[in-house]
Design a protein around this motif. Sequence first.
Motif, PDB file in Angstrom:
ATOM      1  N   ALA A 136       0.957  -1.415   0.275  1.00  0.00           N
ATOM      2  CA  ALA A 136      -0.002   0.149  -0.412  1.00  0.00           C
ATOM      3  C   ALA A 136       1.185   1.542   0.624  1.00  0.00           C
ATOM      4  N   ARG A 141      -1.826   4.185  -2.020  1.00  0.00           N
ATOM      5  CA  ARG A 141      -2.713   4.031  -1.662  1.00  0.00           C
ATOM      6  C   ARG A 141      -2.818   3.937  -0.089  1.00  0.00           C
ATOM      7  N   SER A 142      -3.903   3.931   0.681  1.00  0.00           N
ATOM      8  CA  SER A 142      -4.217   3.185   2.368  1.00  0.00           C
ATOM      9  C   SER A 142      -5.801   1.891   2.025  1.00  0.00           C
ATOM     10  N   TYR A 143      -5.966   1.345   2.429  1.00  0.00           N
ATOM     11  CA  TYR A 143      -6.300   0.245   3.084  1.00  0.00           C
ATOM     12  C   TYR A 143      -7.757   0.512   4.336  1.00  0.00           C
ATOM     13  N   GLY A 162     -12.429  -0.450   0.311  1.00  0.00           N
ATOM     14  CA  GLY A 162     -11.094  -0.528   0.742  1.00  0.00           C
ATOM     15  C   GLY A 162     -10.965  -1.200   1.845  1.00  0.00           C
ATOM     16  N   LEU A 189      -6.606  -1.209  -4.665  1.00  0.00           N
ATOM     17  CA  LEU A 189      -7.049   0.236  -4.189  1.00  0.00           C
ATOM     18  C   LEU A 189      -7.544   0.663  -5.765  1.00  0.00           C
ATOM     19  N   ALA A 190      -6.240   0.731  -6.813  1.00  0.00           N
ATOM     20  CA  ALA A 190      -5.795   1.905  -7.448  1.00  0.00           C
ATOM     21  C   ALA A 190      -6.571   1.129  -8.840  1.00  0.00           C
ATOM     22  N   GLU A 201      -0.281  -3.354 -12.131  1.00  0.00           N
ATOM     23  CA  GLU A 201      -0.005  -2.889 -11.263  1.00  0.00           C
ATOM     24  C   GLU A 201       0.303  -4.173 -10.517  1.00  0.00           C
TER      25      GLU A 201
END
Length: 230
Positions: A136, A141-143, A162, A189-190, A201
Motif C-alpha cells: 500500500a 494508497r491506504s486500505y 478499501g 485499491l487502484a 499494477e
Amino acid sequence: MAERVLQGQPDIILMLRRSARARRITLRISSLDGRVTLTLPTHVAEREALAFARQKEPWIRKHLAARVEDVRVGYGVVLPVEGRDRTVIAGSGRAVRLGEEALAVPGQPDAVGRRLQGFLKARARDVLAAACDDYAARLGRSYSGLSLRDTRSRWGSCSSAGRLMFSWRLILAPPEVLRYVAAHEVAHLAQMNHSPAFWAEVTRLYGPYDAERRWLRTEGNALHRFRFGD
C-alpha cells in the motif's frame, strides 16, 4: 436438498438441489468435503437429472478418487507453515512455538487443533498486514481494514470501501504465494477490475507472478484438507 444414491462400488450420495435460476442440469464436486451436488431447473423432472448423473458417473468417480483426504490436525501431523513442513508435537508452557522443523503445542491433546488454528490465524494476520502495509505504501494508497476468513472460493478480496479480506490458510502456503495474493488485493485499491492496467499494477508491486498463480491453481485446494476441529 434431497439425497439420492448413485449405486456402485462404492455408492455415491447425490445432493439434489432445485434452483429457479438454473438453466440446465449441473454437477459440482466440493474440493473440501467431496460432496456431489446435482442442480436442476425447477421444470426438469428428477428422473432426467438422475439419468444425467448416471451418464457422468465415470467423471464423478474419477474426481472423487483424485480428491485429497482430510487430515485431522493433532500430534504427529505434518503441517506446512509458510511453505515449510513442521511436525506437530507436544509443547510445554502456555504458548505455541514455531520451530524450524516442529510446531510445539502445549495443552490437552483434544485441544491441539483449536489452539493451533488460533496461533496460525494470528500469524497470518501479522504476516499479511506487514505485506499489505508494504504494498500500500508503494502504491500510495491506504486500505480501511483487514479481516481473515476461512473462505472456500477465493484467497482474498478488496471491497469498494478499501477493506481487504484474506483466507487465513495462506499462512500454510509458501511465503511468495502469500505475498502475491497480498499484492493482488492491494492493487485493487487502484484498479477495481482485472484489466491490463490492474495486472500491470500487480507486476509493479510484486513482480512476475505466473508461478504463484499456478501454485494456487494446482496446490491451493490441498490447504483446505487440514481440519482443526472447527
